[in-house]
Scaffold this motif. Structure first.
Motif, PDB file in Angstrom:
ATOM      1  N   ARG A 126      98.209  75.628  58.708  1.00  0.00           N
ATOM      2  CA  ARG A 126      96.811  75.365  58.378  1.00  0.00           C
ATOM      3  C   ARG A 126      96.750  74.225  57.377  1.00  0.00           C
ATOM      4  NH1 ARG A 126      97.181  80.976  58.733  1.00  0.00           N
ATOM      5  NH2 ARG A 126      95.784  81.913  60.294  1.00  0.00           N
ATOM      6  N   LEU A 127      95.850  73.293  57.623  1.00  0.00           N
ATOM      7  CA  LEU A 127      95.678  72.155  56.722  1.00  0.00           C
ATOM      8  C   LEU A 127      95.123  72.659  55.390  1.00  0.00           C
ATOM      9  CD1 LEU A 127      96.117  69.090  57.305  1.00  0.00           C
ATOM     10  CD2 LEU A 127      93.646  68.913  57.566  1.00  0.00           C
ATOM     11  N   PRO A 128      95.833  72.442  54.277  1.00  0.00           N
ATOM     12  CA  PRO A 128      95.387  72.998  52.992  1.00  0.00           C
ATOM     13  C   PRO A 128      94.297  72.153  52.330  1.00  0.00           C
ATOM     14  CG  PRO A 128      97.464  71.847  52.695  1.00  0.00           C
ATOM     15  CD  PRO A 128      97.146  71.760  54.170  1.00  0.00           C
ATOM     16  N   VAL A 129      93.113  72.189  52.923  1.00  0.00           N
ATOM     17  CA  VAL A 129      92.023  71.336  52.434  1.00  0.00           C
ATOM     18  C   VAL A 129      91.282  71.976  51.262  1.00  0.00           C
ATOM     19  CG1 VAL A 129      89.895  70.150  53.077  1.00  0.00           C
ATOM     20  CG2 VAL A 129      91.756  70.339  54.722  1.00  0.00           C
ATOM     21  N   GLY A 130      91.107  73.308  51.304  1.00  0.00           N
ATOM     22  CA  GLY A 130      90.380  73.988  50.236  1.00  0.00           C
ATOM     23  C   GLY A 130      88.900  74.126  50.485  1.00  0.00           C
ATOM     24  N   LYS A 131      88.411  73.628  51.617  1.00  0.00           N
ATOM     25  CA  LYS A 131      87.003  73.775  51.982  1.00  0.00           C
ATOM     26  C   LYS A 131      86.892  73.704  53.494  1.00  0.00           C
ATOM     27  CE  LYS A 131      85.289  70.153  49.915  1.00  0.00           C
ATOM     28  NZ  LYS A 131      84.240  69.192  49.541  1.00  0.00           N
TER      29      LYS A 131
END
Length: 285
Positions: A126-131
């Motif tokens: 999962r791309l760790p974007v935070g939003k």
């Protein structure tokens, strides 16, 4: 949401012929339209996305219980392997430029993440974007993605870092985006095709919501240009070539959503298929 009834009978009445192969969805099936022939029904599903080499189509399945998974339809064999993605709610696949990876939306811990997986089913993360961000579209080097959070467009590294940002307000007063607003990187990697909702009056019968338009944005300078005629509401755009866009559209005279071609830079548009959604093509390079 566009609340327009689509006629199945109109499906076979192809008005113009596209020189490209177009994958699209209609009434819960994926179809393929090629020059000189009738549309071919391939497989049940939605959200088709052509691989860069044109040999496969990633898409969404949905079972009777509502679970959604990513599958890959191989055009040569007609088989549809399903990568081993955790969970039962993934949709909207987008191919990396080398055809080795897919980015997609995946529901996780009560929010939507961007998932990445190899086309062979390996290396999921999962791309760790935070939003929550939407509509991933790969940069040409395959090392970053463009996506938006409805207020801002981002270039995001695979480590989840925001490399560049562009506020949606750049597209003018009243400009907005929804979670379904599409992004698509041009074949040369220099421009981004952006679906933007405006605040203009809409005269199209049964149109529900703000009017949609497609814009190009230069990824170096940020320069923006609305494409196509204001008489055509346009959405779900993809690049057929450096000077041609395939998209969904509707007009006052033809309010049913259809598939159109818009040429650049003049913005002239023509009907390609009288019915269909979420078109995808293999762009000329």
């Amino acid at each position: 949401m566009r609340t327009v009834l689509l006629s199945l009978a109109a499906f076979l009445a192809v008005v113009t012929i596209s020189p490209a192969q177009i994958a699209y969805e209609s009434l819960g099936w994926i179809y393929l339209h090629a020059e000189g022939g009738n549309p071919k029904k391939l497989v049940q599903g939605v959200y088709p996305a052509f691989s860069p080499d044109g040999q496969a189509i990633a898409y969404n399945t949905q079972d009777e219980d509502g679970a959604r998974h990513i599958a890959i339809y191989d055009l040569a064999s007609g088989k549809s392997p399903v990568p081993n993605i955790p969970g039962d709610n993934s949709y909207g696949p987008s191919w990396s430029p080398d055809g080795k990876k897919l980015a997609f939306h995946i529901f996780n811990n009560d929010r939507w993440d961007i998932g990445i997986i190899g086309a062979d089913g390996s290396g999921f993360f999962r791309l760790p974007v935070g939003k929550e961000v939407w509509s991933p579209s790969w940069a040409p080097d395959g090392q970053s993605l463009y996506a938006h959070d409805m207020d801002t467009i981002y270039q995001i590294s695979l480590a989840g870092k925001a490399l560049k940002t562009w506020p949606v307000s750049l597209f003018g007063p009243g400009a907005s985006m929804s979670s379904g607003s599409s992004l698509a990187v041009s074949p040369d990697g220099k421009s981004l095709l952006v679906e933007v909702d405006g605040d203009e009056d809409v005269k199209i019968k049964d149109w529900d919501g703000p009017p949609s338009a497609l814009w190009t944005m230069d990824l170096q300078t940020g320069a923006r240009q609305r494409i196509g005629s204001r008489s055509l509401l346009a959405w779900s755009g993809c690049w057929e070539s450096a000077n041609s866009i395939i998209c969904n559209g509707a007009t006052e005279k033809k309010p049913q959503p259809a598939i159109y071609r818009i040429t650049l830079p003049d913005g002239a548009f023509s009907l390609v298929l009288p019915i269909g959604g979420q078109p995808s093509v293999v762009p000329a390079r």
